[in-house]
Scaffold this motif. Structure first.
Motif, PDB file in Angstrom:
ATOM      1  N   LYS A 175       0.811  -1.237   0.014  1.00 34.70           N
ATOM      2  CA  LYS A 175       0.104   0.096   0.271  1.00 34.70           C
ATOM      3  C   LYS A 175       0.666   0.879  -0.138  1.00 34.70           C
ATOM      4  CE  LYS A 175      -4.043   1.931   2.692  1.00 34.70           C
ATOM      5  NZ  LYS A 175      -4.740   1.811   3.276  1.00 34.70           N
ATOM      6  N   GLN A 176       2.023   0.605   1.189  1.00 32.01           N
ATOM      7  CA  GLN A 176       2.929   2.795   0.826  1.00 32.01           C
ATOM      8  C   GLN A 176       3.690   2.189  -0.388  1.00 32.01           C
ATOM      9  OE1 GLN A 176       5.714   1.437   3.930  1.00 32.01           O
ATOM     10  NE2 GLN A 176       4.383   1.904   5.377  1.00 32.01           N
ATOM     11  N   ARG A 177       4.068   1.451  -1.216  1.00 28.90           N
ATOM     12  CA  ARG A 177       4.497   2.077  -2.616  1.00 28.90           C
ATOM     13  C   ARG A 177       3.126   2.295  -3.371  1.00 28.90           C
ATOM     14  NH1 ARG A 177       8.714   3.534  -5.354  1.00 28.90           N
ATOM     15  NH2 ARG A 177       8.771   2.006  -7.548  1.00 28.90           N
ATOM     16  N   ILE A 178       2.125   1.458  -3.985  1.00 30.98           N
ATOM     17  CA  ILE A 178       0.960   2.927  -3.888  1.00 30.98           C
ATOM     18  C   ILE A 178       1.612   3.815  -3.962  1.00 30.98           C
ATOM     19  CG2 ILE A 178      -1.616   2.327  -5.018  1.00 30.98           C
ATOM     20  CD1 ILE A 178      -1.266  -0.578  -4.012  1.00 30.98           C
ATOM     21  N   ASN A 179       1.373   3.987  -2.454  1.00 34.74           N
ATOM     22  CA  ASN A 179       0.797   5.916  -2.851  1.00 34.74           C
ATOM     23  C   ASN A 179       2.590   6.867  -3.305  1.00 34.74           C
ATOM     24  OD1 ASN A 179      -1.841   5.027  -1.293  1.00 34.74           O
ATOM     25  ND2 ASN A 179      -1.137   4.970   0.583  1.00 34.74           N
ATOM     26  N   GLN A 180       3.261   5.978  -3.060  1.00 34.99           N
ATOM     27  CA  GLN A 180       4.320   6.774  -3.415  1.00 34.99           C
ATOM     28  C   GLN A 180       4.248   6.302  -4.772  1.00 34.99           C
ATOM     29  OE1 GLN A 180       7.855   3.997  -3.134  1.00 34.99           O
ATOM     30  NE2 GLN A 180       9.381   6.009  -3.301  1.00 34.99           N
ATOM     31  N   LEU A 181       3.921   5.657  -5.588  1.00 29.58           N
ATOM     32  CA  LEU A 181       3.968   5.611  -7.053  1.00 29.58           C
ATOM     33  C   LEU A 181       3.102   6.805  -7.874  1.00 29.58           C
ATOM     34  CD1 LEU A 181       3.920   1.544  -7.987  1.00 29.58           C
ATOM     35  CD2 LEU A 181       5.815   3.216  -8.965  1.00 29.58           C
ATOM     36  N   GLN A 182       1.427   6.396  -7.158  1.00 26.88           N
ATOM     37  CA  GLN A 182       0.555   7.602  -7.525  1.00 26.88           C
ATOM     38  C   GLN A 182       1.438   8.696  -7.067  1.00 26.88           C
ATOM     39  OE1 GLN A 182      -2.025   5.816  -5.579  1.00 26.88           O
ATOM     40  NE2 GLN A 182      -3.669   4.741  -6.073  1.00 26.88           N
ATOM     41  N   ARG A 183       2.259   9.235  -6.417  1.00 20.28           N
ATOM     42  CA  ARG A 183       2.502  10.507  -5.998  1.00 20.28           C
ATOM     43  C   ARG A 183       3.866  11.067  -7.136  1.00 20.28           C
ATOM     44  NH1 ARG A 183       2.359   9.262  -0.777  1.00 20.28           N
ATOM     45  NH2 ARG A 183       4.552   8.938  -0.434  1.00 20.28           N
ATOM     46  N   THR A 184       4.445   9.757  -7.641  1.00 16.52           N
ATOM     47  CA  THR A 184       5.065  10.291  -8.336  1.00 16.52           C
ATOM     48  C   THR A 184       4.621   9.880 -10.014  1.00 16.52           C
ATOM     49  OG1 THR A 184       6.322   8.634  -7.334  1.00 16.52           O
ATOM     50  CG2 THR A 184       7.344   9.126 -10.009  1.00 16.52           C
ATOM     51  N   VAL A 185       4.097   9.480 -10.089  1.00 17.86           N
ATOM     52  CA  VAL A 185       2.697   9.672 -11.139  1.00 17.86           C
ATOM     53  C   VAL A 185       1.991  10.766 -11.272  1.00 17.86           C
ATOM     54  CG1 VAL A 185       0.953   8.527 -12.917  1.00 17.86           C
ATOM     55  CG2 VAL A 185       2.550   7.696 -11.906  1.00 17.86           C
ATOM     56  N   GLU A 186       1.544  11.278 -10.219  1.00 18.02           N
ATOM     57  CA  GLU A 186       0.525  12.881 -10.774  1.00 18.02           C
ATOM     58  C   GLU A 186       1.921  13.758 -11.126  1.00 18.02           C
ATOM     59  OE1 GLU A 186      -0.960  12.964  -7.019  1.00 18.02           O
ATOM     60  OE2 GLU A 186      -2.306  11.785  -7.612  1.00 18.02           O
ATOM     61  N   LEU A 246       3.405   1.815 -15.110  1.00 16.99           N
ATOM     62  CA  LEU A 246       3.227   0.211 -15.408  1.00 16.99           C
ATOM     63  C   LEU A 246       3.551  -0.985 -14.404  1.00 16.99           C
ATOM     64  CD1 LEU A 246       5.185  -0.208 -19.023  1.00 16.99           C
ATOM     65  CD2 LEU A 246       2.583  -0.839 -18.822  1.00 16.99           C
ATOM     66  N   GLU A 247       4.391  -0.462 -14.010  1.00 19.08           N
ATOM     67  CA  GLU A 247       4.875  -0.534 -11.853  1.00 19.08           C
ATOM     68  C   GLU A 247       3.514  -0.160 -11.316  1.00 19.08           C
ATOM     69  OE1 GLU A 247       7.362  -0.393  -8.390  1.00 19.08           O
ATOM     70  OE2 GLU A 247       7.855   0.874  -9.885  1.00 19.08           O
ATOM     71  N   LEU A 248       2.516   1.034 -11.299  1.00 26.65           N
ATOM     72  CA  LEU A 248       1.972   0.941 -10.255  1.00 26.65           C
ATOM     73  C   LEU A 248       0.584   0.059 -10.625  1.00 26.65           C
ATOM     74  CD1 LEU A 248      -0.479   2.678  -8.007  1.00 26.65           C
ATOM     75  CD2 LEU A 248      -0.238   4.696  -9.879  1.00 26.65           C
ATOM     76  N   GLU A 249      -0.074   0.185 -12.380  1.00 27.28           N
ATOM     77  CA  GLU A 249      -0.936  -1.092 -12.691  1.00 27.28           C
ATOM     78  C   GLU A 249      -0.653  -2.263 -12.199  1.00 27.28           C
ATOM     79  OE1 GLU A 249      -2.558  -2.435 -17.345  1.00 27.28           O
ATOM     80  OE2 GLU A 249      -1.268  -0.431 -16.779  1.00 27.28           O
ATOM     81  N   LYS A 250       0.659  -2.921 -12.197  1.00 28.79           N
ATOM     82  CA  LYS A 250       0.509  -4.489 -11.344  1.00 28.79           C
ATOM     83  C   LYS A 250       0.750  -4.430 -10.535  1.00 28.79           C
ATOM     84  CE  LYS A 250       4.444  -5.424 -14.849  1.00 28.79           C
ATOM     85  NZ  LYS A 250       5.621  -5.727 -14.801  1.00 28.79           N
TER      86      LYS A 250
END
Length: 252
Positions: A175-186, A246-250
């Motif tokens: 979950k932490q990684r997902i949040n981090q990736l979402q912030r990076t994408v934004e 792509l990483e977030l989608e996985k």
């Protein structure tokens, strides 16, 4: 007829909705397996399956409430079928689809209407449940009926044990990684939009009547260097955005 223009896949989809962000367009193309240099391919050079995937991306972009699809997996390879099924599962509206593709129907259907020589059979539920109730698999007559393919109790228990191995800590880290990736994408989408605005301003300057005749050569050179620098940054941001998405989608 819609794909006769000699423009790239990205430019064609962007032209359908120029108000959308680069991230939205890239994200939709990624969902239908146009990644990397694929987005630069001319739409006139697409195969039948690729054309179908691009047209489906356009339908998703239009955000309609209902999609009506007639044999959408025709001419698609297995990877394309999987991408289409995944995208339909995320579609929030209603999908009415005619298909003889057993795998595709099993993945996306939540309500079955079968037309038989004796009439219509209406069943509210996924295809697997439909087969469990009625038996024969008419979408693939060469295969055994589902009654012969049910997983054993041992197989079901093994699957359940595998799922339970994901510990609470692992889920927390994920979950932490997902949040981090979402912030990076934004953040990357903001940078991409900024770079595109910069390039547009530079191009507008270059396009002004008499600009090159009335402007100091050193100033022109400075702006050209800036243009090249911004283009490189934009290219890097797009690559990073694609890899992160792509990483977030996985993980989702």
């Amino acid at each position: 007829d819609l794909l006769k223009e000699r423009i790239s896949v990205y430019d064609w989809l962007f032209a359908q909705a120029p108000h959308e962000t680069v991230g939205t367009i890239r994200g939709l193309l990624g969902q239908v397996l146009f990644t990397g240099d694929d987005v630069k391919k001319s739409v006139t050079a697409l195969s039948g399956g690729e054309s179908a995937r691009l047209l489906f991306a356009r339908m998703m972009l239009e955000k309609g409430n209902v999609l009506v699809l007639d044999e959408p997996t025709n001419h698609m390879d297995l990877e394309g079928v999987e991408a289409l099924a995944d995208a339909l599962q995320e579609f929030e509206g209603t999908v009415i689809v005619v298909s003889h593709d057993r795998h595709f129907v099993s993945k996306v259907a939540t309500h079955i209407l079968e037309l038989t020589p004796t009439g219509a059979r209406d069943y509210s539920g996924p295809y697997q449940e439909y087969l469990e109730r009625f038996g024969d698999d008419y979408l693939n007559r060469d295969s055994a009926s589902l009654h012969d393919q049910k997983p054993s109790q041992t197989q079901r228990e093994s699957t359940q044990k595998t799922k339970s191995r994901i510990s609470h800590q692992e889920r927390k880290l994920q979950k932490q990684r997902i949040n981090q990736l979402q912030r990076t994408v934004e953040q990357l989408e903001r940078e991409i939009a900024k770079n595109e605005d910069q390039l547009q301003n530079i191009e507008e300057n270059f396009g002004k009547e008499g600009y090159f005749q009335s402007t100091d050569p050193m100033e022109i050179k400075k702006l050209q260097v800036e243009q090249e620098s911004v283009q490189k940054m934009l290219s890097q941001h797009l690559q990073n955005w694609e890899a992160t998405s792509l990483e977030l989608e996985k993980l989702l």
